[in-house]
Each structure stands twice: as C-alpha cells, then as structure tokens.
Design a protein around this motif. Structure first.
Motif, PDB file in Angstrom:
ATOM      1  N   PRO A 100       1.802 -36.723   7.173  1.00 49.12           N
ATOM      2  CA  PRO A 100       1.005 -37.588   8.040  1.00 49.12           C
ATOM      3  C   PRO A 100       1.880 -38.632   8.732  1.00 49.12           C
ATOM      4  CG  PRO A 100       0.069 -37.456   5.831  1.00 49.12           C
ATOM      5  CD  PRO A 100       1.405 -36.829   5.791  1.00 49.12           C
ATOM      6  N   GLY A 101       1.729 -38.740  10.042  1.00 49.48           N
ATOM      7  CA  GLY A 101       2.530 -39.695  10.799  1.00 49.48           C
ATOM      8  C   GLY A 101       4.015 -39.395  10.705  1.00 49.48           C
ATOM      9  N   SER A 102       4.363 -38.128  10.425  1.00 48.03           N
ATOM     10  CA  SER A 102       5.745 -37.673  10.243  1.00 48.03           C
ATOM     11  C   SER A 102       6.476 -38.457   9.166  1.00 48.03           C
ATOM     12  CB  SER A 102       6.513 -37.716  11.564  1.00 48.03           C
ATOM     13  OG  SER A 102       5.965 -36.785  12.479  1.00 48.03           O
ATOM     14  N   ASP A 103       5.745 -39.004   8.183  1.00 44.21           N
ATOM     15  CA  ASP A 103       6.331 -39.764   7.081  1.00 44.21           C
ATOM     16  C   ASP A 103       6.453 -38.839   5.864  1.00 44.21           C
ATOM     17  OD1 ASP A 103       7.178 -41.569   5.224  1.00 44.21           O
ATOM     18  OD2 ASP A 103       5.389 -42.846   5.316  1.00 44.21           O
ATOM     19  N   PRO A 104       7.671 -38.395   5.522  1.00 44.37           N
ATOM     20  CA  PRO A 104       7.820 -37.464   4.404  1.00 44.37           C
ATOM     21  C   PRO A 104       7.424 -38.067   3.061  1.00 44.37           C
ATOM     22  CG  PRO A 104       9.967 -38.061   5.311  1.00 44.37           C
ATOM     23  CD  PRO A 104       8.928 -38.674   6.194  1.00 44.37           C
ATOM     24  N   ALA A 105       7.382 -39.409   2.937  1.00 43.25           N
ATOM     25  CA  ALA A 105       6.981 -40.040   1.680  1.00 43.25           C
ATOM     26  C   ALA A 105       5.496 -39.819   1.390  1.00 43.25           C
ATOM     27  CB  ALA A 105       7.284 -41.530   1.719  1.00 43.25           C
ATOM     28  N   LYS A 106       4.706 -39.516   2.420  1.00 41.34           N
ATOM     29  CA  LYS A 106       3.262 -39.311   2.250  1.00 41.34           C
ATOM     30  C   LYS A 106       2.878 -37.836   2.396  1.00 41.34           C
ATOM     31  CE  LYS A 106       2.274 -43.887   4.037  1.00 41.34           C
ATOM     32  NZ  LYS A 106       1.712 -44.647   5.142  1.00 41.34           N
ATOM     33  N   ALA A 107       3.836 -36.956   2.177  1.00 35.28           N
ATOM     34  CA  ALA A 107       3.594 -35.520   2.353  1.00 35.28           C
ATOM     35  C   ALA A 107       2.545 -35.007   1.376  1.00 35.28           C
ATOM     36  CB  ALA A 107       4.884 -34.748   2.172  1.00 35.28           C
ATOM     37  N   ARG A 108       1.713 -34.088   1.887  1.00 36.93           N
ATOM     38  CA  ARG A 108       0.679 -33.441   1.074  1.00 36.93           C
ATOM     39  C   ARG A 108       0.861 -31.935   1.201  1.00 36.93           C
ATOM     40  NH1 ARG A 108      -4.212 -37.163   3.282  1.00 36.93           N
ATOM     41  NH2 ARG A 108      -2.937 -37.128   5.131  1.00 36.93           N
ATOM     42  N   THR A 109       0.461 -31.244   0.172  1.00 37.51           N
ATOM     43  CA  THR A 109       0.575 -29.789   0.169  1.00 37.51           C
ATOM     44  C   THR A 109      -0.809 -29.162   0.102  1.00 37.51           C
ATOM     45  OG1 THR A 109       2.664 -29.973  -1.010  1.00 37.51           O
ATOM     46  CG2 THR A 109       1.640 -27.828  -0.990  1.00 37.51           C
ATOM     47  N   ILE A 110      -1.023 -28.185   0.960  1.00 42.20           N
ATOM     48  CA  ILE A 110      -2.261 -27.409   0.950  1.00 42.20           C
ATOM     49  C   ILE A 110      -1.881 -26.003   0.508  1.00 42.20           C
ATOM     50  CG2 ILE A 110      -4.163 -26.508   2.326  1.00 42.20           C
ATOM     51  CD1 ILE A 110      -3.575 -28.822   4.328  1.00 42.20           C
ATOM     52  N   THR A 111      -2.484 -25.534  -0.564  1.00 33.76           N
ATOM     53  CA  THR A 111      -2.208 -24.188  -1.056  1.00 33.76           C
ATOM     54  C   THR A 111      -3.147 -23.212  -0.373  1.00 33.76           C
ATOM     55  OG1 THR A 111      -1.548 -25.100  -3.183  1.00 33.76           O
ATOM     56  CG2 THR A 111      -2.010 -22.755  -3.116  1.00 33.76           C
ATOM     57  N   GLY A 112      -2.558 -22.234   0.270  1.00 32.24           N
ATOM     58  CA  GLY A 112      -3.340 -21.221   0.965  1.00 32.24           C
ATOM     59  C   GLY A 112      -3.512 -19.980   0.114  1.00 32.24           C
ATOM     60  N   PRO A 113      -3.880 -18.884   0.744  1.00 29.04           N
ATOM     61  CA  PRO A 113      -4.142 -17.657  -0.019  1.00 29.04           C
ATOM     62  C   PRO A 113      -2.865 -17.016  -0.547  1.00 29.04           C
ATOM     63  CG  PRO A 113      -4.317 -17.232   2.322  1.00 29.04           C
ATOM     64  CD  PRO A 113      -4.131 -18.712   2.164  1.00 29.04           C
ATOM     65  N   TYR A 114      -3.026 -16.220  -1.580  1.00 33.40           N
ATOM     66  CA  TYR A 114      -1.938 -15.392  -2.105  1.00 33.40           C
ATOM     67  C   TYR A 114      -2.064 -14.041  -1.431  1.00 33.40           C
ATOM     68  CZ  TYR A 114       1.316 -13.197  -5.288  1.00 33.40           C
ATOM     69  OH  TYR A 114       2.407 -12.540  -5.801  1.00 33.40           O
ATOM     70  N   LEU A 115      -0.951 -13.496  -0.939  1.00 36.74           N
ATOM     71  CA  LEU A 115      -0.959 -12.241  -0.196  1.00 36.74           C
ATOM     72  C   LEU A 115      -0.605 -11.079  -1.116  1.00 36.74           C
ATOM     73  CD1 LEU A 115       0.942 -13.554   2.941  1.00 36.74           C
ATOM     74  CD2 LEU A 115      -1.517 -13.468   2.556  1.00 36.74           C
ATOM     75  N   PHE A 116      -1.443 -10.060  -1.136  1.00 36.38           N
ATOM     76  CA  PHE A 116      -1.229  -8.887  -1.966  1.00 36.38           C
ATOM     77  C   PHE A 116      -0.759  -7.730  -1.101  1.00 36.38           C
ATOM     78  CE2 PHE A 116      -4.326 -11.354  -4.321  1.00 36.38           C
ATOM     79  CZ  PHE A 116      -3.813 -11.292  -5.610  1.00 36.38           C
ATOM     80  N   GLY A 117       0.103  -6.888  -1.655  1.00 38.68           N
ATOM     81  CA  GLY A 117       0.532  -5.683  -0.960  1.00 38.68           C
ATOM     82  C   GLY A 117       2.033  -5.620  -0.808  1.00 38.68           C
ATOM     83  N   ALA A 118       2.475  -4.458  -0.385  1.00 38.89           N
ATOM     84  CA  ALA A 118       3.909  -4.232  -0.199  1.00 38.89           C
ATOM     85  C   ALA A 118       4.418  -5.009   1.007  1.00 38.89           C
ATOM     86  CB  ALA A 118       4.175  -2.743  -0.004  1.00 38.89           C
ATOM     87  N   SER A 119       5.543  -5.636   0.852  1.00 39.23           N
ATOM     88  CA  SER A 119       6.240  -6.383   1.918  1.00 39.23           C
ATOM     89  C   SER A 119       5.423  -7.542   2.470  1.00 39.23           C
ATOM     90  CB  SER A 119       6.654  -5.452   3.058  1.00 39.23           C
ATOM     91  OG  SER A 119       7.534  -4.467   2.598  1.00 39.23           O
ATOM     92  N   GLU A 120       4.465  -8.046   1.717  1.00 39.17           N
ATOM     93  CA  GLU A 120       3.672  -9.182   2.193  1.00 39.17           C
ATOM     94  C   GLU A 120       4.486 -10.470   2.196  1.00 39.17           C
ATOM     95  OE1 GLU A 120       0.708  -9.426   3.649  1.00 39.17           O
ATOM     96  OE2 GLU A 120       0.565  -7.260   3.592  1.00 39.17           O
ATOM     97  N   ASP A 121       5.624 -10.483   1.525  1.00 40.93           N
ATOM     98  CA  ASP A 121       6.475 -11.671   1.580  1.00 40.93           C
ATOM     99  C   ASP A 121       7.111 -11.823   2.958  1.00 40.93           C
ATOM    100  OD1 ASP A 121       7.870  -9.294   0.955  1.00 40.93           O
ATOM    101  OD2 ASP A 121       9.615 -10.445   0.314  1.00 40.93           O
ATOM    102  N   LEU A 122       6.996 -10.799   3.800  1.00 42.51           N
ATOM    103  CA  LEU A 122       7.531 -10.851   5.164  1.00 42.51           C
ATOM    104  C   LEU A 122       6.445 -11.090   6.215  1.00 42.51           C
ATOM    105  CD1 LEU A 122      10.087  -7.912   4.942  1.00 42.51           C
ATOM    106  CD2 LEU A 122      10.508 -10.354   4.674  1.00 42.51           C
ATOM    107  N   THR A 123       5.214 -11.342   5.782  1.00 49.84           N
ATOM    108  CA  THR A 123       4.118 -11.586   6.719  1.00 49.84           C
ATOM    109  C   THR A 123       4.208 -13.005   7.271  1.00 49.84           C
ATOM    110  OG1 THR A 123       2.689 -10.073   5.510  1.00 49.84           O
ATOM    111  CG2 THR A 123       1.608 -11.650   6.965  1.00 49.84           C
ATOM    112  N   PRO A 124       4.233 -13.161   8.596  1.00 57.19           N
ATOM    113  CA  PRO A 124       4.286 -14.509   9.168  1.00 57.19           C
ATOM    114  C   PRO A 124       2.969 -15.265   8.994  1.00 57.19           C
ATOM    115  CG  PRO A 124       4.794 -12.838  10.832  1.00 57.19           C
ATOM    116  CD  PRO A 124       4.348 -12.132   9.610  1.00 57.19           C
TER     117      PRO A 124
END
Length: 174
Positions: A100-124
């Motif tokens: 927020p406000g480009s302040d790294p001290a106030k960074a927050r993390t949002i966890t999104g979905p887990y991707l299943f399948g072959a080569s999903e680690d290469l999905t953009p």
C-alpha cells in the motif's frame, strides 16, 4: 505342345494375380508410411510450438511467473505514491503481494488458488484493476488459466466477495 501352351497361360495368370497383390500391398504400405510421417510432423510441430510458448512466457513473465501493476486504489496512498501489486505463481501457489502506497513495511499477502496439473508451475498469473461492483473504487482481477478471480476493494484491503456479492456480480456481468 498343347500342354506346354496351357502351362504358359496358367503361369501368366498367376503372375498377373501376384502383380496385383504386390501392387495392393505396395499402396497400403505407402499409405501407412504417409500416415506415420504426417503424425511425426504433427508431433514435432506441436513440440516446437509448445517450447516456443514456454520461451515466450519465460521472457514475458520470468520464473517464477510474475506480473505486477501499480495504481491508486485507496490503500495508504497519502504520501502520493501508488499501491504496487505483484502476483506470482510460486510452485503452483498463486500469491499476491500488495504494498500500500508503495511502502514495503506495510506489505500484505493475498493467497490465491493452488494450481493442479502438469506444468502448472509455468502458468502465468495476470493482474488487472477494474471497478467491478460499481462503487467507484478499483477492484483487483486475477486471471489464471483464463479464469477470473475478483478481489473486491473494501475498507482499505482486497478480499473475496461474499456469496451475496458474488450473486450480484454474476447477475450484473453475465
């Protein structure tokens, strides 16, 4: 000599029959060879295009697949600096880091979905901002495998919509 003459005729008939059989076998083998060659060309072309697509994504999104966007979304931007959002596909887990406000001290993390399948680690993972719910505040859209995940911008943070909000969003955006 009549016997000899008959023998020659029957041997010619056998020769003609054998020639036709050989021609049919030759045509069948030729057709199968063409079919196998076409399948091989298809496999090689598919492999080349797949590798080219991975290389393109490597150049565009890097490894791990990363996308970022900077905009004024109303999160601690009093100093005049916009909020910076970074989305990563980190070993098949979509993670969004918000500064927020480009302040790294106030960074927050949002966890999104887990991707299943072959080569999903290469999905953009692609980010965009749009006012989806019509409250004149930009909401976060995450695009993974042509699926859109909406994070509503409420009370200084991004969150998933409630079932009621989701039904209203689906009704307004068919």
């Amino acid at each position: 000599m009549a016997v000899t003459s008959k023998e020659l005729r029957s041997s010619r008939a056998v020769q003609r029959g054998n020639t036709r059989v050989y021609q049919r076998v030759h045509i069948t083998v030729y057709g199968l060879s063409l079919l196998l060659a076409a399948m091989l060309v298809y496999a090689v072309v598919g492999l080349v295009f797949d590798r080219a697509h991975v290389l393109y994504d490597d150049l565009r999104y890097g490894r791990p697949r990363t996308d970022q966007i900077t905009a004024f979304v109303g999160h601690n931007e009093s100093a005049g600096a916009p909020t910076h959002l970074i989305a990563m596909n980190l070993n098949r887990q979509v993670i969004i880091v918000e500064m927020p406000g480009s302040d790294p001290a106030k960074a927050r993390t949002i966890t999104g979905p887990y991707l299943f399948g072959a080569s999903e680690d290469l999905t953009p993972v692609k980010l965009s901002l749009e006012d989806v719910d019509g409250d004149n505040v930009l909401d976060l859209l995450v695009d993974v495998r042509q699926e859109h995940i909406v994070y509503l911008n409420h009370e200084g943070t991004f969150r998933l919509p409630t079932p009621t909000e989701q039904a209203r969003l689906l009704a307004s955006h068919p």
